[in-house]
Design a protein around this motif. Structure first.
Motif, PDB file in Angstrom:
ATOM      1  N   PRO A 157      -0.333   3.841  -8.766  1.00 13.06           N
ATOM      2  CA  PRO A 157       0.910   4.270  -9.432  1.00 13.06           C
ATOM      3  C   PRO A 157       0.654   5.189 -10.618  1.00 13.06           C
ATOM      4  O   PRO A 157      -0.404   5.156 -11.225  1.00 13.06           O
ATOM      5  CB  PRO A 157       1.508   2.940  -9.916  1.00 13.06           C
ATOM      6  CG  PRO A 157       0.310   2.074 -10.166  1.00 13.06           C
ATOM      7  CD  PRO A 157      -0.709   2.471  -9.141  1.00 13.06           C
TER       8      PRO A 157
ATOM      9  N   ILE B 253       4.112   7.918  -0.882  1.00 16.80           N
ATOM     10  CA  ILE B 253       3.805   7.311   0.417  1.00 16.80           C
ATOM     11  C   ILE B 253       3.709   8.424   1.446  1.00 16.80           C
ATOM     12  O   ILE B 253       4.615   9.262   1.556  1.00 16.80           O
ATOM     13  CB  ILE B 253       4.906   6.308   0.826  1.00 16.80           C
ATOM     14  CG1 ILE B 253       5.153   5.296  -0.304  1.00 16.80           C
ATOM     15  CG2 ILE B 253       4.545   5.601   2.120  1.00 16.80           C
ATOM     16  CD1 ILE B 253       6.555   4.747  -0.312  1.00 16.80           C
TER      17      ILE B 253
ATOM     18  N   ALA C  30       0.700  -0.392   2.352  1.00 13.46           N
ATOM     19  CA  ALA C  30      -0.667  -0.109   2.763  1.00 13.46           C
ATOM     20  C   ALA C  30      -1.047  -0.853   4.029  1.00 13.46           C
ATOM     21  O   ALA C  30      -2.032  -0.503   4.692  1.00 13.46           O
ATOM     22  CB  ALA C  30      -1.635  -0.457   1.639  1.00 13.46           C
TER      23      ALA C  30
ATOM     24  N   ILE D 106       5.069   5.909  -7.133  1.00 10.52           N
ATOM     25  CA  ILE D 106       4.073   5.952  -6.068  1.00 10.52           C
ATOM     26  C   ILE D 106       4.518   6.975  -5.029  1.00 10.52           C
ATOM     27  O   ILE D 106       5.712   7.268  -4.900  1.00 10.52           O
ATOM     28  CB  ILE D 106       3.871   4.578  -5.384  1.00 10.52           C
ATOM     29  CG1 ILE D 106       5.192   4.081  -4.779  1.00 10.52           C
ATOM     30  CG2 ILE D 106       3.311   3.569  -6.357  1.00 10.52           C
ATOM     31  CD1 ILE D 106       5.044   2.815  -3.949  1.00 10.52           C
TER      32      ILE D 106
ATOM     33  N   VAL E   7      -0.842   5.250   0.528  1.00  6.42           N
ATOM     34  CA  VAL E   7      -0.120   5.071  -0.730  1.00  6.42           C
ATOM     35  C   VAL E   7      -0.967   5.622  -1.864  1.00  6.42           C
ATOM     36  O   VAL E   7      -2.152   5.274  -1.990  1.00  6.42           O
ATOM     37  CB  VAL E   7       0.207   3.586  -0.991  1.00  6.42           C
ATOM     38  CG1 VAL E   7       0.983   3.441  -2.300  1.00  6.42           C
ATOM     39  CG2 VAL E   7       0.992   2.998   0.167  1.00  6.42           C
ATOM     40  N   ASP E   8      -0.394   6.474  -2.696  1.00  8.86           N
ATOM     41  CA  ASP E   8      -1.069   7.019  -3.875  1.00  8.86           C
ATOM     42  C   ASP E   8      -0.314   6.575  -5.121  1.00  8.86           C
ATOM     43  O   ASP E   8       0.911   6.588  -5.152  1.00  8.86           O
ATOM     44  CB  ASP E   8      -1.125   8.547  -3.825  1.00  8.86           C
ATOM     45  CG  ASP E   8      -2.063   9.040  -2.736  1.00  8.86           C
ATOM     46  OD1 ASP E   8      -3.278   9.044  -2.976  1.00  8.86           O
ATOM     47  OD2 ASP E   8      -1.568   9.400  -1.650  1.00  8.86           O
TER      48      ASP E   8
ATOM     49  N   LEU F 200       6.368  -3.886  -7.592  1.00  4.40           N
ATOM     50  CA  LEU F 200       5.492  -2.759  -7.291  1.00  4.40           C
ATOM     51  C   LEU F 200       4.234  -3.214  -6.567  1.00  4.40           C
ATOM     52  O   LEU F 200       3.815  -2.606  -5.578  1.00  4.40           O
ATOM     53  CB  LEU F 200       5.120  -2.038  -8.589  1.00  4.40           C
ATOM     54  CG  LEU F 200       4.077  -0.923  -8.479  1.00  4.40           C
ATOM     55  CD1 LEU F 200       4.637   0.245  -7.681  1.00  4.40           C
ATOM     56  CD2 LEU F 200       3.627  -0.471  -9.861  1.00  4.40           C
TER      57      LEU F 200
ATOM     58  N   THR G  99       3.452  -2.059  -2.768  1.00  4.44           N
ATOM     59  CA  THR G  99       2.250  -1.270  -2.497  1.00  4.44           C
ATOM     60  C   THR G  99       1.380  -1.935  -1.435  1.00  4.44           C
ATOM     61  O   THR G  99       0.862  -1.275  -0.521  1.00  4.44           O
ATOM     62  CB  THR G  99       1.442  -1.088  -3.790  1.00  4.44           C
ATOM     63  OG1 THR G  99       2.261  -0.466  -4.776  1.00  4.44           O
ATOM     64  CG2 THR G  99       0.219  -0.216  -3.547  1.00  4.44           C
ATOM     65  N   THR G 100       1.231  -3.245  -1.530  1.00  5.06           N
ATOM     66  CA  THR G 100       0.428  -3.973  -0.548  1.00  5.06           C
ATOM     67  C   THR G 100       1.066  -3.924   0.831  1.00  5.06           C
ATOM     68  O   THR G 100       0.384  -3.698   1.836  1.00  5.06           O
ATOM     69  CB  THR G 100       0.257  -5.429  -0.999  1.00  5.06           C
ATOM     70  OG1 THR G 100      -0.309  -5.463  -2.303  1.00  5.06           O
ATOM     71  CG2 THR G 100      -0.652  -6.183  -0.045  1.00  5.06           C
TER      72      THR G 100
ATOM     73  N   THR H 154      -4.616   3.438  -9.033  1.00  4.19           N
ATOM     74  CA  THR H 154      -5.290   3.337  -7.749  1.00  4.19           C
ATOM     75  C   THR H 154      -5.095   4.656  -7.034  1.00  4.19           C
ATOM     76  O   THR H 154      -3.957   5.084  -6.799  1.00  4.19           O
ATOM     77  CB  THR H 154      -4.700   2.195  -6.903  1.00  4.19           C
ATOM     78  OG1 THR H 154      -3.308   2.395  -6.769  1.00  4.19           O
ATOM     79  CG2 THR H 154      -4.954   0.852  -7.565  1.00  4.19           C
TER      80      THR H 154
END
Length: 248
Positions: free
Chosen positions: A145, A51, A135, A49, A142-143, A127, A131-132, A203
């Protein structure tokens, strides 16, 4: 009178030149060339990911201070996941002044600060939690995975072995069709093993609530349920064999 040509070694045997290897088959040693392929679908082993931490303000020093604090907060959050994070790096840092459109001279209207962080994880439960949590931070994007396999993944070795086995089996079937058998392997060429699955993020973007202008809440959001993207591994070989002369 015969001229003297000097001493000669009468015990040196005469050597017969070795005939060059024939790059093609002959009636006595016919050749057969086949291709072996393997296609495997396996679970990914790693997820990456990116960030992006942002800060913006009229005062340059304050913008830099805000960016430093948000960057440290994001890094600390990633590091709390311990061994689940295999790789962490800061890939880029930018501080950009923005000049006023209608102002005279070089008057700076505002300052933009960005820090890009890359994290690679091997635990997909962690992960989703990470990610949560990222964000949910202020002005943090966040870009990902991006799912992938390790360079030394057993899946690559399994694909190569399967491709070789298929080449041998195919050659045997051709030989059996001619009522003969294989005698030797002449050449085995590896045309490559690779992951042919496009590594697109599942995502594309996750932004903090503050980035949307919504007020944050005290309750932590539920972790995202991320479904790992299956990886397709391909291997191909070309094998050449000699076989006993068939009776045609």
């Amino acid at each position: 009178m015969t001229p003297d040509t000097g001493p000669t070694d009468r015990h040196t045997p005469a050597t017969t030149p070795t005939p060059p290897a024939v790059p093609y088959g002959t009636p006595d040693t016919p050749r057969i060339a086949v291709r072996g392929e393997a296609h495997l679908e396996v679970d990914p082993e790693l997820a990456r990911i990116t960030i992006t931490v942002t800060a913006r303000g009229k005062d340059r020093r304050q913008t830099l201070t805000d960016l430093t604090h948000r960057n440290a907060r994001a890094l600390d959050l990633v590091k709390t996941h311990g061994d689940a994070v295999e790789h962490l790096e800061t890939s880029a840092l930018t501080i950009t002044p923005e000049l006023g459109r209608h102002s005279r001279g070089e008057r700076t209207r505002t300052h933009h600060g960005l820090v890009h962080i890359t994290a690679q994880l091997n635990d997909f439960t962690a992960l989703g939690e990470l990610t949560t949590a990222l964000a949910d931070l202020d002005l943090t994007r966040v870009d990902g995975p991006w799912w992938t396999l390790r360079p030394d993944s057993p899946a690559h070795r399994a694909a190569r072995r399967q491709a070789v086995h298929e080449a041998v089996q195919r050659a045997r079937e051709y030989a059996e069709a001619l009522d003969t058998t294989l005698t030797a392997l002449v050449e085995l060429a590896d045309t490559g093993t690779d992951d042919t699955h496009p590594r697109v993020p599942q995502t594309t973007r996750a932004l903090s609530r503050a980035a949307y202008g919504a007020a944050p809440t005290e309750d932590e959001p539920a972790p995202l349920d991320l479904e790992p993207q299956r990886q397709h591994v391909h291997a191909q070989v070309v094998a050449r064999f000699t076989m006993a002369p068939p009776r045609l």
